[in-house]
Scaffold this motif. Sequence first.
Motif, PDB file in Angstrom:
ATOM      1  N   LEU A 197      51.134   5.349  45.355  1.00 24.40           N
ATOM      2  CA  LEU A 197      51.042   5.518  43.794  1.00 24.40           C
ATOM      3  C   LEU A 197      49.472   5.599  43.269  1.00 24.40           C
ATOM      4  O   LEU A 197      48.474   4.866  44.000  1.00 24.40           O
ATOM      5  CB  LEU A 197      51.885   4.103  43.404  1.00 24.40           C
ATOM      6  CG  LEU A 197      51.625   4.310  41.728  1.00 24.40           C
ATOM      7  CD1 LEU A 197      52.735   5.817  41.515  1.00 24.40           C
ATOM      8  CD2 LEU A 197      52.885   2.863  41.549  1.00 24.40           C
ATOM      9  N   VAL A 198      49.397   6.610  42.292  1.00 25.21           N
ATOM     10  CA  VAL A 198      47.664   6.550  41.370  1.00 25.21           C
ATOM     11  C   VAL A 198      48.320   6.651  39.956  1.00 25.21           C
ATOM     12  O   VAL A 198      49.039   6.968  39.232  1.00 25.21           O
ATOM     13  CB  VAL A 198      47.129   7.811  42.087  1.00 25.21           C
ATOM     14  CG1 VAL A 198      45.735   7.473  40.821  1.00 25.21           C
ATOM     15  CG2 VAL A 198      46.579   7.813  43.434  1.00 25.21           C
ATOM     16  N   VAL A 231      40.753   8.805  46.550  1.00 26.45           N
ATOM     17  CA  VAL A 231      42.293   7.650  45.768  1.00 26.45           C
ATOM     18  C   VAL A 231      42.053   6.666  47.480  1.00 26.45           C
ATOM     19  O   VAL A 231      41.965   7.293  48.289  1.00 26.45           O
ATOM     20  CB  VAL A 231      43.715   8.525  45.927  1.00 26.45           C
ATOM     21  CG1 VAL A 231      44.608   7.887  46.393  1.00 26.45           C
ATOM     22  CG2 VAL A 231      43.442   9.471  44.882  1.00 26.45           C
ATOM     23  N   LEU A 232      41.932   5.950  46.725  1.00 24.43           N
ATOM     24  CA  LEU A 232      42.538   4.770  47.909  1.00 24.43           C
ATOM     25  C   LEU A 232      43.580   3.886  47.580  1.00 24.43           C
ATOM     26  O   LEU A 232      43.721   2.977  46.354  1.00 24.43           O
ATOM     27  CB  LEU A 232      41.575   3.620  47.396  1.00 24.43           C
ATOM     28  CG  LEU A 232      40.942   2.251  48.943  1.00 24.43           C
ATOM     29  CD1 LEU A 232      40.362   2.822  49.799  1.00 24.43           C
ATOM     30  CD2 LEU A 232      40.196   1.297  48.168  1.00 24.43           C
ATOM     31  N   PRO A 233      44.587   3.907  48.807  1.00 25.96           N
ATOM     32  CA  PRO A 233      45.728   3.584  48.621  1.00 25.96           C
ATOM     33  C   PRO A 233      45.974   2.393  48.406  1.00 25.96           C
ATOM     34  O   PRO A 233      44.851   1.631  49.752  1.00 25.96           O
ATOM     35  CB  PRO A 233      46.531   4.107  49.977  1.00 25.96           C
ATOM     36  CG  PRO A 233      45.704   5.320  50.638  1.00 25.96           C
ATOM     37  CD  PRO A 233      44.412   4.422  49.684  1.00 25.96           C
ATOM     38  N   ILE A 272      60.251   8.266  43.441  1.00 28.63           N
ATOM     39  CA  ILE A 272      59.150   9.938  42.926  1.00 28.63           C
ATOM     40  C   ILE A 272      59.565  10.340  41.251  1.00 28.63           C
ATOM     41  O   ILE A 272      60.570   9.777  41.447  1.00 28.63           O
ATOM     42  CB  ILE A 272      59.656  10.983  44.077  1.00 28.63           C
ATOM     43  CG1 ILE A 272      58.499  10.487  45.523  1.00 28.63           C
ATOM     44  CG2 ILE A 272      58.609  12.031  43.531  1.00 28.63           C
ATOM     45  CD1 ILE A 272      59.495  10.831  46.707  1.00 28.63           C
ATOM     46  N   THR A 273      58.300  10.093  41.597  1.00 28.96           N
ATOM     47  CA  THR A 273      57.916  10.871  39.335  1.00 28.96           C
ATOM     48  C   THR A 273      57.849  12.200  39.490  1.00 28.96           C
ATOM     49  O   THR A 273      58.635  13.204  39.532  1.00 28.96           O
ATOM     50  CB  THR A 273      57.619   9.703  38.777  1.00 28.96           C
ATOM     51  OG1 THR A 273      56.887   9.623  38.872  1.00 28.96           O
ATOM     52  CG2 THR A 273      58.524   8.829  38.465  1.00 28.96           C
ATOM     53  N   LYS A 274      56.239  11.845  39.511  1.00 34.64           N
ATOM     54  CA  LYS A 274      55.607  12.910  38.991  1.00 34.64           C
ATOM     55  C   LYS A 274      54.897  13.405  40.500  1.00 34.64           C
ATOM     56  O   LYS A 274      54.229  12.158  41.321  1.00 34.64           O
ATOM     57  CB  LYS A 274      54.808  13.479  37.625  1.00 34.64           C
ATOM     58  CG  LYS A 274      55.965  13.036  37.237  1.00 34.64           C
ATOM     59  CD  LYS A 274      56.027  14.646  36.450  1.00 34.64           C
ATOM     60  CE  LYS A 274      57.301  14.843  35.323  1.00 34.64           C
ATOM     61  NZ  LYS A 274      57.475  15.869  35.678  1.00 34.64           N
ATOM     62  N   LYS A 275      54.241  14.172  41.118  1.00 30.28           N
ATOM     63  CA  LYS A 275      53.813  14.204  42.493  1.00 30.28           C
ATOM     64  C   LYS A 275      52.434  15.094  42.323  1.00 30.28           C
ATOM     65  O   LYS A 275      52.703  15.804  41.812  1.00 30.28           O
ATOM     66  CB  LYS A 275      54.761  15.266  43.716  1.00 30.28           C
ATOM     67  CG  LYS A 275      55.906  13.823  44.205  1.00 30.28           C
ATOM     68  CD  LYS A 275      56.700  15.177  45.089  1.00 30.28           C
ATOM     69  CE  LYS A 275      55.837  15.079  46.285  1.00 30.28           C
ATOM     70  NZ  LYS A 275      56.698  15.327  47.530  1.00 30.28           N
ATOM     71  N   ALA A 276      51.820  14.677  43.145  1.00 35.85           N
ATOM     72  CA  ALA A 276      50.195  15.541  43.288  1.00 35.85           C
ATOM     73  C   ALA A 276      50.317  15.661  45.254  1.00 35.85           C
ATOM     74  O   ALA A 276      50.866  14.873  46.082  1.00 35.85           O
ATOM     75  CB  ALA A 276      48.930  14.409  43.194  1.00 35.85           C
ATOM     76  N   TYR A 317      46.022  12.641  50.192  1.00 37.68           N
ATOM     77  CA  TYR A 317      47.439  11.853  50.072  1.00 37.68           C
ATOM     78  C   TYR A 317      48.284  12.563  49.479  1.00 37.68           C
ATOM     79  O   TYR A 317      47.607  13.533  48.053  1.00 37.68           O
ATOM     80  CB  TYR A 317      47.560  10.709  50.512  1.00 37.68           C
ATOM     81  CG  TYR A 317      46.782   9.599  50.987  1.00 37.68           C
ATOM     82  CD1 TYR A 317      46.887   9.387  52.549  1.00 37.68           C
ATOM     83  CD2 TYR A 317      45.209   9.221  50.580  1.00 37.68           C
ATOM     84  CE1 TYR A 317      45.167   8.714  53.426  1.00 37.68           C
ATOM     85  CE2 TYR A 317      44.085   8.695  50.972  1.00 37.68           C
ATOM     86  CZ  TYR A 317      44.081   8.495  52.319  1.00 37.68           C
ATOM     87  OH  TYR A 317      43.814   7.728  52.998  1.00 37.68           O
ATOM     88  N   ASP A 318      49.569  12.908  49.895  1.00 33.36           N
ATOM     89  CA  ASP A 318      50.511  13.679  49.215  1.00 33.36           C
ATOM     90  C   ASP A 318      50.827  11.659  47.755  1.00 33.36           C
ATOM     91  O   ASP A 318      50.625  10.829  48.765  1.00 33.36           O
ATOM     92  CB  ASP A 318      51.953  13.548  49.189  1.00 33.36           C
ATOM     93  CG  ASP A 318      51.753  14.903  50.352  1.00 33.36           C
ATOM     94  OD1 ASP A 318      50.453  16.113  49.750  1.00 33.36           O
ATOM     95  OD2 ASP A 318      52.675  15.395  51.528  1.00 33.36           O
ATOM     96  N   VAL A 319      50.792  12.858  46.558  1.00 31.79           N
ATOM     97  CA  VAL A 319      50.523  11.012  45.831  1.00 31.79           C
ATOM     98  C   VAL A 319      51.738  11.282  45.081  1.00 31.79           C
ATOM     99  O   VAL A 319      51.819  11.904  44.426  1.00 31.79           O
ATOM    100  CB  VAL A 319      49.383  10.388  45.082  1.00 31.79           C
ATOM    101  CG1 VAL A 319      48.891  10.193  46.773  1.00 31.79           C
ATOM    102  CG2 VAL A 319      48.476  11.247  45.129  1.00 31.79           C
TER     103      VAL A 319
END
Length: 201
Positions: free
Chosen positions: A56-57, A68-70, A77-81, A102-104
Amino acid sequence: MIYFSSLRCSQVFRFIYHILGTGTWEQRKLGDITAITMGQSPSSANYTNNPEDHILVQGNADMKNGYVLPRVWTTQITKKAEAGDLILSVRAPVGDIGKTDYDVVLGRGVASIKGNEFIYQTLKYMNDIGKWTRFSTGSTFESINSADIKDARIGYPKLNEQNLIGNILEKMDSIIAANEQVPKLAIKIVKNSHVNLLLFN
């Protein structure tokens, strides 16, 4: 490192724009040239610390050194990148830009943008010169909305020029990251590269 990155954007990108872009680059709305997805926060009840769940970002706190650092995960899942997308902070600090490997899942503090290195560098430049501050609103904290991002106009050269400029500035970022003491040398390299291009191509 942030200071030298700003130095690169505010001086070198401006140099490139004035030398190569004046009168030749189209002025295009960002929303007309790339896909933009605004974030939507999942329920906090679905946040986890399990790396097997979805990254999650939510904002700038989830990015470090432009990536992005997890830090937080979610089962919802709401909106994805997708990996390779650009991540733009739409809440204070408005305009910070990073990349994701990553996929986030996108929280409401960010938006994702499909863009190449040139778009990334352009967005960094826009942030460095305070482009987003004229759009930001909110009494408690600043924010920008979907229309602000989609309607933002940028100089848009041909693809070969985009790739050239993006590659040069990406290499420069690598130099700065490797040695924070060489910003002037990096700027000189970029300037000399463009002088050679103008003279010999």
